[in-house]
Design an enzyme around this catalytic site. Structure first.
Site, PDB file in Angstrom:
ATOM      1  CG  MET A  15     -14.666   9.431 -11.629  1.00  0.00           C
ATOM      2  SD  MET A  15     -15.849  10.603 -10.960  1.00  0.00           S
ATOM      3  CE  MET A  15     -17.098   9.546 -10.297  1.00  0.00           C
ATOM      4  CB  CYS A  16      -9.309  10.100  -7.777  1.00  0.00           C
ATOM      5  SG  CYS A  16      -8.329   9.129  -8.922  1.00  0.00           S
TER       6      CYS A  16
END
Lengths: 227, 300
Positions: free
Chosen positions: B1-2
């Site tokens: 993700m991020c």
């Protein structure tokens, strides 16, 4: 016409409202305001509704759609109309990657560009893109038509089964087992119908058709390099 | 993700609002990265003869005045320090390498997180909203800003492992994705004299860029060569002294979307981060193509 403000109702509020309308409802036209790029707007609809989304949407808009006509008046995020069964999803702007992924049926129209993996694993959906599609479009496409009025990126139709691809512009490269094919009367008729449905002005004669060479269906040691 | 987000102002009248405009962008990306957050803001340029350092310490009550006095005495220079959260902005006319050497010798617990004339980097573990508040960014003014919300996947949740990573004077990098050849590349870069503080993959990408820029590449060349030398998935956003640049790996499966109006250019992992900006509904919006360097504000 009924209005649904996404800011007020939230995504679950809007989807449960639209999903639980009786099949024979008279309230067929719904306008969604303030979409604010949120994900999964108007997914899982099952009935002949007309939905106008006033703005840009996030991922998976119109996913699993059955019968509804959903218009996105803006940009659409990843996986628009993924796994659509029937009906229409119309994007007035550009779309991010994986538009129409695994779609079973219905029509997806993108007036602008469609980015990579458009129509990945398509299973019967028709997709008409007014602009370009990115790399790996129609990857493993099994059934349905992908019409591209602009250019196609690298590896178009890689490992394709029986989906039919029509491109007016340049194709950067064809994927494994995808070849240019003869345009017969039935293809011209199909293309004419799709261009008309998508309100396009291009003529079928301007397109080339691409499809499967059918050499990767079964393992053949002679083709080991192509896998 | 991020989640990664960037905002570049084309209309200078909006400068005083930079921090306020950027806040909802970063916070909207909280569920993509709740572990830590960081920003690089470009503001308050120093004189040409001066260098601005962004310094960090684990202790929020650390006495930065000690460093100020110590440096002035040892290097016979002028220094000013401004404490912001557990970071400090140090401006001095001393030589950059001398300052770094001295800090390493006498204050090894102080981390240099950024250097240049305009860049200020702030990063910390915790929710993006808390991080933003801690560094008083709400009313910050400036020309451009980039940010990162981290969901740690391949190394620990620490401040040192948070983004942005500095890559040279006024340059920094944020990354969404994961690199698969970072261990090998770290060893190669160590042999070239690069130093590492963490086991983090993005730190390797940052060191790679720094090394390329030090050895004569332009930013554009460094970004283009990263496409062949780095293996893995990435969308990079690089902050520069006068703008920012975006590049995605050839497969491009880490999301990215860009938007532009007459007033600003924005980049984000998801459009919903951009949706909060004034005029976003009328913006030109598109997905950046793979293996292509996009840049604003020159430099790249």
């Amino acid at each position: 016409m009924n209005e649904l403000d996404l800011k007020k109702e939230g995504i679950r509020g809007i989807n449960s409202k639209l999903q639980t309308l009786p099949k024979n409802t008279n309230e067929k036209h719904w306008v969604v305001t303030n979409p604010m790029g949120q994900h999964s707007i108007a997914v899982g609809l099952d009935g002949p509704l007309q939905i106008d989304i006033k703005g840009h949407v996030g991922f998976y808009c119109g996913g699993m759609n059955k019968e509804s006509e959903i218009t996105i008046h803006g940009h659409a995020g990843v996986g628009t109309a993924e796994n659509m069964m029937s009906g229409i999803v119309w994007v007035k702007g550009n779309s991010s990657e994986s538009a129409g992924a695994t779609g079973n049926g219905g029509l997806l129209v993108i007036d602008g560009d469609a980015s990579s993996r458009c129509g990945i694993s398509m299973k019967g959906i028709d997709i008409v893109v007014g602009g370009n599609v990115g790399h790996m479009s129609a990857f493993m496409g099994q059934r349905g038509n992908l019409v591209v009025c602009g250019d196609a990126g690298d590896a178009l139709g890689d490992s394709i089964y029986e989906a039919r691809l029509y491109v007016k512009g340049k194709v950067a490269s064809l994927g494994a087992d995808c070849i240019e094919k003869e345009m017969r009367a039935e293809h011209i008729a199909d293309l004419e119908r799709l261009l008309k449905a998508a309100k396009r002005k291009e003529k079928p004669s301007e397109f080339k058709r691409y499809g499967s060479a059918r050499k990767l269906y079964n393992f053949s040691v002679d083709h080991a390099d192509a896998y | 993700m991020c989640g990664i987000v960037g905002l570049y102002l084309k209309n200078p009248k909006l400068k005083p609002k930079l921090g306020a405009m950027f806040k909802p962008m970063l916070i909207e990306m909280t569920n993509r990265g709740p572990d830590s957050a960081g920003v690089a803001i470009y503001r308050n340029p120093t004189k040409k003869s001066e260098t601005k350092f962004s310094l960090a310490h684990d202790d929020a009550n650390y006495d930065w005045k000690k460093i100020d006095v110590g440096l002035e005495k040892a290097l016979k220079c002028d220094c000013s320090v401004k404490k912001i959260g557990n970071h400090c902005i140090l401006v001095t006319n001393a030589k950059e390498t001398s300052v770094i050497k001295l800090l390493k010798q006498h204050h090894p617990e102080v981390r240099v997180v950024g250097t240049g004339n305009t860049i200020e980097i702030f990063k910390e573990t915790g929710l993006p909203a808390n991080v933003y508040e801690k560094f008083h960014l709400d009313d910050a003014s400036g020309t451009h800003i980039i940010g990162h919300t981290r969901m740690a996947t391949e190394s620990a949740v620490t401040t040192a492992g948070s983004h942005p990573f500095a890559t040279g004077a006024d340059l920094c990098l944020v990354h969404n994705g994961s690199l698969s050849n970072h261990n090998r590349l770290r060893e190669t870069l160590r042999k070239e004299g690069m130093e590492f503080q963490t086991e983090n993959d993005t730190e390797v990408a940052a060191a790679y860029m720094t090394h390329k820029l030090r050895t004569g590449s332009t930013l554009k060349q460094a970004l283009e060569s990263s496409l062949t030398d780095l293996d893995g998935f990435f969308t990079f956003l690089v902050g520069t002294g006068d703008g920012f640049a975006v590049v995605r790996d050839p497969i491009a499966c880490k999301h990215a979307v860009m938007a532009e109006t007459d007033d600003w250019v924005a980049m984000a992992t998801e459009y919903r981060a951009i949706a909060h900006l004034p005029g976003a509904d009328k913006a030109k919006i598109w997905e950046p193509e793979p293996s292509k360097v996009y840049s604003w504000g020159g430099n790249a």
